[in-house]
Design a protein around this motif. Structure first.
Motif, PDB file in Angstrom:
ATOM      1  N   UNK A 296     -11.928  19.940   1.565  1.00  0.00           N
ATOM      2  CA  UNK A 296     -10.577  19.677   1.086  1.00  0.00           C
ATOM      3  C   UNK A 296     -10.674  18.761  -0.128  1.00  0.00           C
ATOM      4  N   UNK A 297     -10.364  19.310  -1.287  1.00  0.00           N
ATOM      5  CA  UNK A 297     -10.413  18.550  -2.546  1.00  0.00           C
ATOM      6  C   UNK A 297      -8.977  18.189  -2.913  1.00  0.00           C
ATOM      7  N   UNK A 298      -8.632  16.907  -2.782  1.00  0.00           N
ATOM      8  CA  UNK A 298      -7.243  16.487  -2.871  1.00  0.00           C
ATOM      9  C   UNK A 298      -7.013  15.512  -4.022  1.00  0.00           C
ATOM     10  N   UNK A 299      -5.782  15.542  -4.533  1.00  0.00           N
ATOM     11  CA  UNK A 299      -5.349  14.592  -5.552  1.00  0.00           C
ATOM     12  C   UNK A 299      -3.992  14.030  -5.142  1.00  0.00           C
ATOM     13  N   UNK A 300      -3.923  12.709  -5.042  1.00  0.00           N
ATOM     14  CA  UNK A 300      -2.677  12.042  -4.663  1.00  0.00           C
ATOM     15  C   UNK A 300      -1.825  11.772  -5.892  1.00  0.00           C
ATOM     16  N   UNK A 301      -0.538  12.024  -5.775  1.00  0.00           N
ATOM     17  CA  UNK A 301       0.396  11.690  -6.839  1.00  0.00           C
ATOM     18  C   UNK A 301       0.463  10.165  -6.951  1.00  0.00           C
ATOM     19  N   UNK A 302       0.084   9.579  -8.112  1.00  0.00           N
ATOM     20  CA  UNK A 302       0.027   8.114  -8.222  1.00  0.00           C
ATOM     21  C   UNK A 302       1.389   7.438  -8.145  1.00  0.00           C
ATOM     22  N   UNK A 303       2.485   8.214  -8.200  1.00  0.00           N
ATOM     23  CA  UNK A 303       3.814   7.618  -8.050  1.00  0.00           C
ATOM     24  C   UNK A 303       4.118   7.255  -6.596  1.00  0.00           C
ATOM     25  N   UNK A 304       3.277   7.740  -5.675  1.00  0.00           N
ATOM     26  CA  UNK A 304       3.471   7.460  -4.260  1.00  0.00           C
ATOM     27  C   UNK A 304       2.596   6.279  -3.842  1.00  0.00           C
ATOM     28  N   UNK A 305       3.002   5.563  -2.780  1.00  0.00           N
ATOM     29  CA  UNK A 305       2.192   4.426  -2.319  1.00  0.00           C
ATOM     30  C   UNK A 305       0.893   4.884  -1.667  1.00  0.00           C
ATOM     31  N   UNK A 306       0.060   3.902  -1.295  1.00  0.00           N
ATOM     32  CA  UNK A 306      -1.190   4.215  -0.613  1.00  0.00           C
ATOM     33  C   UNK A 306      -0.898   5.009   0.657  1.00  0.00           C
ATOM     34  N   UNK A 307      -1.866   5.799   1.080  1.00  0.00           N
ATOM     35  CA  UNK A 307      -1.683   6.661   2.248  1.00  0.00           C
ATOM     36  C   UNK A 307      -1.978   5.911   3.541  1.00  0.00           C
TER      37      UNK A 307
END
Length: 266
Positions: A96-107
């Motif tokens: 699973x190669x994922x990219x988090x939207x930086x506008x959202x807080x930490x997971x």
């Protein structure tokens, strides 16, 4: 983009489709962070697949999906690609190669959630144990090989919350009756196995109110946010926050049929 069934040697392994999982039952220490997480709709997140390509590579089948995690009324939280490889022995590998939207807080976390048959109730793992461990809470644990029933992994907090994770694992095996499932990764990961869902833990105010879901809930996590927070002190230190914007989670699932007298062993 995810499996709805695992059927091996005449046995069903899943009670319901597997999930991408970023939510956890908030801890007491999460009382302020959970407000930000809920504004981001992390508790309502679901996986969405946009396409799927299937090809054969020798004795294996590959499934490649573009997917995301999203929720009502917000843009995508994460975007990524899932590469599944199923070989002729029934072994299932996923990257699973994922990219988090930086506008959202930490997971709060990221991983797979599997609802296994409740007869798979014995756990063997090689990682941090026997006590629960998190990236900022593990000095009471030692690295080694441990065995326990699923019910024995539950940490009985008076107020139900996230509990029972074991970090720095090389593998975990959940078995019972005439079936078993192993999970292993080239990178260490964390897991928890429970008779309770994270939704049940979040929605009940007291431990005596909890009701088992009827499955063995196995969470395989690339990472979790740390447990400490600013509920009564400073914010969680940066090195314990799950702030990565790009990451890859690779794990192999191996369904198997135990030999007689070896259920739960590996």
């Amino acid at each position: 983009g995810l499996f709805s069934r695992i059927y091996y040697h005449g046995r069903e392994y899943l009670d319901r489709p597997m999930e991408l999982n970023i939510w956890r039952a908030p801890t007491d220490n999460d009382q302020y962070r959970k407000l930000e997480w809920k504004r981001a709709r992390y508790d309502q997140a679901y996986a969405r697949a946009y396409d799927a390509r299937v090809c054969q590579a020798g004795a294996s089948v590959r499934i490649i999906s573009h997917l995301s995690l999203a929720a009502p009324s917000v843009q995508r939280m994460l975007d990524g690609e899932a590469l599944w490889t199923v070989d002729s022995t029934g072994r299932i590998r996923v990257s699973l190669r994922m990219q988090r939207n930086p506008e959202f807080p930490e997971l709060p976390r990221f991983g797979l959630r599997l609802f296994l048959k409740k007869t798979l109730d014995q756990v063997t793992y090689y990682g941090m144990g026997p006590y629960e461990s998190y990236r900022d809470k593990h000095q009471a644990s030692c690295h080694g090989r441990y065995q326990a029933p699923v019910t024995g992994l539950y940490e009985d907090y008076i107020r139900p919350q996230e509990n029972g994770s074991h970090g720095d694992c090389d593998y975990v095996v959940v078995a019972g009756g005439d079936a078993g499932l192993a999970a292993a990764s080239p990178q260490t990961f964390s897991f928890n196995a429970s008779v309770y869902t994270q939704e049940e833990l979040e929605n009940k105010a007291h431990n005596y109110e909890l009701e088992p879901c009827g499955s063995t809930v196995l969470c395989l996590d690339y990472a979790q946010n740390g447990i400490g927070s600013n509920s009564c002190g400073p914010e969680l230190l940066d090195q314990y926050q799950f702030k990565e914007e790009q990451f890859v989670f690779a794990v192999t699932l191996v369904p198997f049929v135990p030999e007689k007298g070896t259920a739960g062993q590996s």
